[in-house]
Design an enzyme around this catalytic site. Structure first.
Site, PDB file in Angstrom:
ATOM      1  N   LYS A 138       2.211  -3.950   6.418  1.00 57.90           N
ATOM      2  CA  LYS A 138       2.610  -3.922   4.997  1.00 57.90           C
ATOM      3  C   LYS A 138       4.121  -3.721   4.898  1.00 57.90           C
ATOM      4  CE  LYS A 138      -1.387  -4.634   3.259  1.00 57.90           C
ATOM      5  NZ  LYS A 138      -1.690  -5.954   2.705  1.00 57.90           N
ATOM      6  N   TYR A 173      -1.823  -1.372  10.793  1.00 60.58           N
ATOM      7  CA  TYR A 173      -2.073  -1.871   9.431  1.00 60.58           C
ATOM      8  C   TYR A 173      -0.900  -1.544   8.511  1.00 60.58           C
ATOM      9  CZ  TYR A 173      -3.680  -1.851   4.615  1.00 60.58           C
ATOM     10  OH  TYR A 173      -3.742  -2.041   3.252  1.00 60.58           O
ATOM     11  N   SER A 179       0.827  -1.201   0.000  1.00 57.04           N
ATOM     12  CA  SER A 179       0.000   0.000   0.000  1.00 57.04           C
ATOM     13  C   SER A 179       0.861   1.251   0.000  1.00 57.04           C
ATOM     14  CB  SER A 179      -0.860  -0.023   1.270  1.00 57.04           C
ATOM     15  OG  SER A 179      -1.432   1.240   1.485  1.00 57.04           O
TER      16      SER A 179
HETATM   17  P1  NAD Z   1     -10.947  -7.068   0.938  1.00 56.80           P
HETATM   18  O1  NAD Z   1     -11.205  -7.109   2.398  1.00 56.80           O
HETATM   19  O2  NAD Z   1     -12.087  -6.846   0.027  1.00 56.80           O
HETATM   20  O3  NAD Z   1     -10.212  -8.415   0.488  1.00 56.80           O
HETATM   21  C1  NAD Z   1      -9.370  -9.146   1.347  1.00 56.80           C
HETATM   22  C2  NAD Z   1      -9.833 -10.593   1.317  1.00 56.80           C
HETATM   23  O4  NAD Z   1      -8.945 -11.380   2.136  1.00 56.80           O
HETATM   24  C3  NAD Z   1     -11.245 -10.792   1.880  1.00 56.80           C
HETATM   25  O5  NAD Z   1     -11.990 -11.553   0.948  1.00 56.80           O
HETATM   26  C4  NAD Z   1     -11.032 -11.554   3.187  1.00 56.80           C
HETATM   27  O6  NAD Z   1     -12.099 -12.425   3.454  1.00 56.80           O
HETATM   28  C5  NAD Z   1      -9.729 -12.287   2.904  1.00 56.80           C
HETATM   29  N1  NAD Z   1      -8.911 -12.631   4.073  1.00 56.80           N
HETATM   30  C6  NAD Z   1      -8.432 -11.800   5.037  1.00 56.80           C
HETATM   31  N2  NAD Z   1      -7.673 -12.507   5.906  1.00 56.80           N
HETATM   32  C7  NAD Z   1      -7.653 -13.788   5.463  1.00 56.80           C
HETATM   33  C8  NAD Z   1      -7.032 -14.976   5.922  1.00 56.80           C
HETATM   34  N3  NAD Z   1      -6.274 -15.002   7.020  1.00 56.80           N
HETATM   35  N4  NAD Z   1      -7.219 -16.120   5.220  1.00 56.80           N
HETATM   36  C9  NAD Z   1      -7.985 -16.119   4.094  1.00 56.80           C
HETATM   37  N5  NAD Z   1      -8.593 -15.031   3.615  1.00 56.80           N
HETATM   38  C10 NAD Z   1      -8.433 -13.883   4.298  1.00 56.80           C
HETATM   39  O7  NAD Z   1      -9.800  -5.971   0.699  1.00 56.80           O
HETATM   40  P2  NAD Z   1      -9.217  -5.327  -0.643  1.00 56.80           P
HETATM   41  O8  NAD Z   1      -9.513  -3.886  -0.606  1.00 56.80           O
HETATM   42  O9  NAD Z   1      -9.594  -6.120  -1.824  1.00 56.80           O
HETATM   43  O10 NAD Z   1      -7.668  -5.477  -0.339  1.00 56.80           O
HETATM   44  C11 NAD Z   1      -6.886  -6.559  -0.813  1.00 56.80           C
HETATM   45  C12 NAD Z   1      -5.462  -6.361  -0.363  1.00 56.80           C
HETATM   46  O11 NAD Z   1      -4.975  -5.120  -0.851  1.00 56.80           O
HETATM   47  C13 NAD Z   1      -5.293  -6.307   1.166  1.00 56.80           C
HETATM   48  O12 NAD Z   1      -4.083  -6.950   1.510  1.00 56.80           O
HETATM   49  C14 NAD Z   1      -5.202  -4.824   1.438  1.00 56.80           C
HETATM   50  O13 NAD Z   1      -4.479  -4.550   2.614  1.00 56.80           O
HETATM   51  C15 NAD Z   1      -4.470  -4.333   0.206  1.00 56.80           C
HETATM   52  N6  NAD Z   1      -4.693  -2.909  -0.099  1.00 56.80           N
HETATM   53  C16 NAD Z   1      -5.976  -2.436  -0.240  1.00 56.80           C
HETATM   54  C17 NAD Z   1      -6.195  -1.083  -0.515  1.00 56.80           C
HETATM   55  C18 NAD Z   1      -7.587  -0.511  -0.636  1.00 56.80           C
HETATM   56  O14 NAD Z   1      -7.743   0.713  -0.592  1.00 56.80           O
HETATM   57  N7  NAD Z   1      -8.630  -1.315  -0.839  1.00 56.80           N
HETATM   58  C19 NAD Z   1      -5.099  -0.218  -0.651  1.00 56.80           C
HETATM   59  C20 NAD Z   1      -3.811  -0.732  -0.515  1.00 56.80           C
HETATM   60  C21 NAD Z   1      -3.632  -2.088  -0.245  1.00 56.80           C
END
Ligand code: NAD
Ligand code: UDP
Length: 331
Positions: free
Chosen positions: A152, A148, A124
């Site tokens: 990362k 959080y 991120s």
């Molecule tokens: P999201 O919550 O929609 O997707 C994450 C998925 O991981 C979910 O389906 C959840 O059920 C699953 N999950 C979490 N812990 C788990 C575990 N221990 N075992 C199995 N499944 C698990 O989030 P997103 O926005 O799609 O984000 C995806 C990734 O991108 C994350 O790592 C997040 O930190 C990163 N990210 C997101 C953003 C944002 O703004 N959305 C920005 C930067 C980074």
């Protein structure tokens, strides 16, 4: 390639599964559905008309992960699974450190055991902290203000050390800026639980009438109109960035910003949403949100040069697609 997508039912990963399948790859999803629903996997299947293998497991569970690696000839892993709510990470740091870091360790351990040498990680822009914009991959990372962000930065470090010790292991660390929007089919998109923390889902829920008005967090930042500047990127562009990263992965550790390189203020985003969808978004300016920075946007040139990838979809498309999904989506 056979790609294990952790967190595959989630927002960004579900769009990436579509892009992977459209590029001819096979997808195996591992997700414990702690922040998603199985319907999103049905949505992926409807869009691509292809089969997906789904394991409902926790990726911190070594035995469950081992079963997947022994059942499939996996060529690469894209590790999206993680907890991502900043305020919750402040209240519950142990859960965040455990989930986000142990998952990275369990998956890399399985990769080593089974000789899987391609690994892509969801990082991120938060790791840059309050650096000078535009953020470049080579910048010294600044401490983030929440657990959080630290998960990362720590996962990035762990992956870098593993790759340095194992020259065949190829790692791509993707630092996302602000993903918004949804697939143009309206079948998959962002479904935050409770009141959204992020701007775009908040705006779409105001548009739907579920929330009364947007609270704009501060208009006294040193920016064009005083509101915070972010680099919003269409989630389908972001998804395509993963396919580019996978297909251009070489040995060693590579870090890429996935953003547009363009900053947009909160007011500009609200105006774009109103223009794209013909819906007025009432708002009120309130206090700054603690921990927010004024400016956050990418230098996106490295991904263009090395991966041949750039974001194509504009702010209007982001707003239109976000609203189409919200409008059609039933809770
Ligand atoms: P999201 O919550 O929609 O997707 C994450 C998925 O991981 C979910 O389906 C959840 O059920 C699953 N999950 C979490 N812990 C788990 C575990 N221990 N075992 C199995 N499944 C698990 O989030 P997103 O926005 O799609 O984000 C995806 C990734 O991108 C994350 O790592 C997040 O930190 C990163 N990210 C997101 C953003 C944002 O703004 N959305 C920005 C930067 C980074
Ligand atoms: N923001 C806002 N009201 C909201 C949510 C967000 O004014 O209800 C602002 C926030 O202060 C920031 C921008 O919108 O300037 C993007 O916030 P978001 O939480 O979506 O992303 P992040 O701050 O994590 O980059």
């Amino acid at each position: 390639m056979n790609i294990l997508v952790t967190g595959g039912a989630g927002y960004i990963a579900s769009h990436t599964c579509v892009a992977l399948q459209e590029a001819g790859h096979n997808v195996i999803i591992a997700d414990n559905l702690c922040n998603s629903k199985v319907e999103s996997i049905d949505g992926i299947k409807k869009i691509t008309n292809k089969e997906i293998t789904f394991y409902e497991i926790d990726v911190t569970d070594e035995e469950a992960v081992d079963i997947i690696f022994s059942n499939h000839d996996i060529d690469g892993v894209i590790h999206f699974a993680g907890l991502k709510a900043i305020d919750e990470s402040v209240r519950n740091p142990l859960e965040y450190y455990y989930n986000n870091i142990v998952s990275t360790m369990v998956l890399t351990k399985a990769c080593q055991k089974y000789g899987v040498n391609r690994f892509i990680f969801s990082s991120s822009a938060t790791v840059y902290g309050d650096n000078k914009v535009p953020f470049e991959e080579t910048m010294i990372l600044l401490p983030t203000t929440n657990p959080y962000g630290e998960t990362k930065a720590m996962s990035e470090r762990i992956l870098t050390d593993i790759a340095n010790a194992n020259p065949a292991f190829s790692v791509s660390i993707l630092r996302y800026f602000n993903p918004v929007g949804a697939h143009e089919s309206g079948l998959i998109g962002e479904t935050p639980s409770g009141i959204p923390n992020n701007l775009m889902p908040y705006v779409t829920q105001v548009a739907k009438g579920r929330l009364e008005k947007l609270c704009m967090y501060g208009n006294d930042y040193p920016t064009v109109d005083g509101t915070g500047i972010r680099d919003y990127i269409h989630v389908v562009d972001l998804a395509e960035g993963h396919v580019a990263a996978l297909e251009n992965l070489t040995e060693g550790v590579h870090v890429y910003n996935l953003g547009t390189g363009k900053g947009t203020s909160v007011l500009e985003l609200v105006k774009a949403f109103e223009e794209a969808n013909g819906i007025k978004i009432p708002y009120e300016v309130v206090e700054r949100r603690p921990g927010d920075i004024a400016l956050c946007y990418a230098d996106a040139s490295k991904a263009k040069q090395e991966l041949g990838w750039t974001a194509k979809r504009d702010l209007i498309a982001m707003c239109r697609d976000a609203w189409r999904f919200e409008k059609n989506h039933k809770e």
